[in-house]
Design a protein around this motif. Structure first.
Motif, short mmCIF file in Angstrom:
data_model
loop_
_atom_site.label_atom_id
_atom_site.label_comp_id
_atom_site.label_asym_id
_atom_site.label_seq_id
_atom_site.Cartn_x
_atom_site.Cartn_y
_atom_site.Cartn_z
N SER A 1 0.87 -1.16 0.00
CA SER A 1 0.00 0.00 0.00
C SER A 1 0.92 1.22 0.00
CB SER A 1 -0.89 -0.01 1.25
OG SER A 1 -0.09 0.20 2.41
N SER B 1 -5.52 -4.09 5.39
CA SER B 1 -6.30 -4.10 4.17
C SER B 1 -7.56 -3.26 4.34
CB SER B 1 -6.69 -5.54 3.80
OG SER B 1 -7.56 -5.56 2.70
N GLU B 2 -7.95 -2.57 3.26
CA GLU B 2 -9.17 -1.78 3.31
C GLU B 2 -10.39 -2.67 3.43
OE1 GLU B 2 -9.28 0.79 -0.03
OE2 GLU B 2 -7.54 1.97 0.59
N LYS B 3 -10.31 -3.91 2.90
CA LYS B 3 -11.37 -4.89 3.01
C LYS B 3 -10.79 -6.19 3.56
CE LYS B 3 -13.88 -3.12 -1.04
NZ LYS B 3 -14.44 -3.49 -2.38
N GLY C 1 -5.50 3.36 7.94
CA GLY C 1 -6.67 4.22 7.95
C GLY C 1 -6.48 5.49 7.14
N GLN C 2 -7.50 6.33 7.18
CA GLN C 2 -7.52 7.58 6.43
C GLN C 2 -7.88 8.72 7.37
OE1 GLN C 2 -10.65 8.09 3.40
NE2 GLN C 2 -9.04 8.70 1.98
N SER D 1 -12.12 1.87 9.43
CA SER D 1 -13.13 1.20 8.62
C SER D 1 -14.43 1.98 8.77
CB SER D 1 -13.31 -0.26 9.05
OG SER D 1 -13.80 -0.33 10.38
N GLN E 1 -3.52 8.88 3.76
CA GLN E 1 -3.44 7.48 4.15
C GLN E 1 -2.33 7.33 5.19
OE1 GLN E 1 -5.32 4.78 3.10
NE2 GLN E 1 -6.65 6.22 2.01
#
Length: 277
Positions: A20, A68-70, A148-149, A167, A191
């Protein structure tokens, strides 16, 4: 034969890492673990086939899901000889992507090998190349690593209150100096990686009203690793994310903690380390 000659004689193969913006995410060993999970449908069987310890396999899958985002993997507790583990559709797609990229990468790498094996004065030899790659591979000792963001930055006179969305249902609050916010070039949408040492995470039996400078999450105990006088407890949160806490055996006994217990985790916003790349 010298040590450098011996190193150069060893065949050099190309391996890729899926990254990432925050660095390495999936490497060859983790890919092998995911492939073994698909084949066996059991984490214990997958770990034995690689081989790696059951705990290391659990930790690897937790790290994969946290970064992971998902979710890539869905785990069901059941002890070392029970339960089940399987890849999500997202995880299967990512695994296929990795294998396709690895094939193309190896074909391209074959064209570079003659240059690496016969270095000029300005080029790296194989041993130097490997040493450089090891130096560039950095790891963190923090057990809890959450991708995370940034969704909010509230700048005060000295410090800034930073909110990071992990999330849809999980958010981490951090307190950073204004200089750190500028140094990391943080802004809305950045990010970042949140690092929290397990020893700085407190565990409770019930949720309390959390203060603004305290993070609190509610989840279910998925693993307990017992030491001589401490317990390493992993808690399953929403969307396959996990957090770990290290508490004393006496505290665990007082709280009557066991696998599947519903618990709350908390840590100060000042305990969160923010990494930006």
């Amino acid at each position: 034969m010298t040590v450098n000659q011996l190193k150069s004689a060893v065949p050099l193969m190309g391996k890729i890492k899926l990254c990432s913006e925050l660095g390495p995410f999936l490497c060859d060993k983790r890919i092998k673990l995911l492939e073994a999970v698909v084949e066996h449908g059991s984490l214990s069987a997958a770990a034995k086939s690689i081989p790696m310890s059951y705990k290391a396999a659990w930790d690897a899958l937790d790290a994969i899901n946290n970064l992971s985002e998902k979710p890539l993997v869905v785990k069901q507790s059941g002890g070392k000889h029970g339960g089940g583990t399987q890849l999500t559709d997202y995880g299967l797609s990512l695994l296929s992507l990795y294998k396709a990229l690895e094939l193309e990468y190896q074909q391209a790498f074959e064209q570079l090998k003659p240059t690496l094996q016969q270095p000029s004065a300005e080029q790296l030899n194989v041993a130097d190349f490997r040493l450089l790659m090891r130096r560039m591979s950095l790891r963190s000792s923090a057990r809890n690593q959450l991708l995370g963001q940034v969704v909010m930055i509230d700048k005060k006179a000295v410090n800034s209150f930073v909110k990071v969305a992990i999330s849809q249902h999980l958010t981490v609050n951090a307190v950073l100096s204004n200089e750190s916010v500028e140094l990391l070039n943080l802004s809305f949408g950045s990010q970042v990686l949140c690092l929290i040492k397990a020893s700085q995470v407190s565990l409770h039996r019930g949720a309390e009203v959390a203060k603004n400078n305290v993070n609190q999450f509610v989840g279910r105990v998925s693993r307990i690793n017992e030491g001589e006088d401490k317990l390493d407890i992993t808690v399953q949160l929403a969307e396959q994310k996990t957090l770990s806490a290290i508490i004393s055996s006496a505290s665990a006994a007082q709280l009557n903690i066991n696998e599947a217990s519903q618990v709350a985790l908390s840590f100060n916003a000042s305990s969160v380390i923010i990494c930006s790349y």
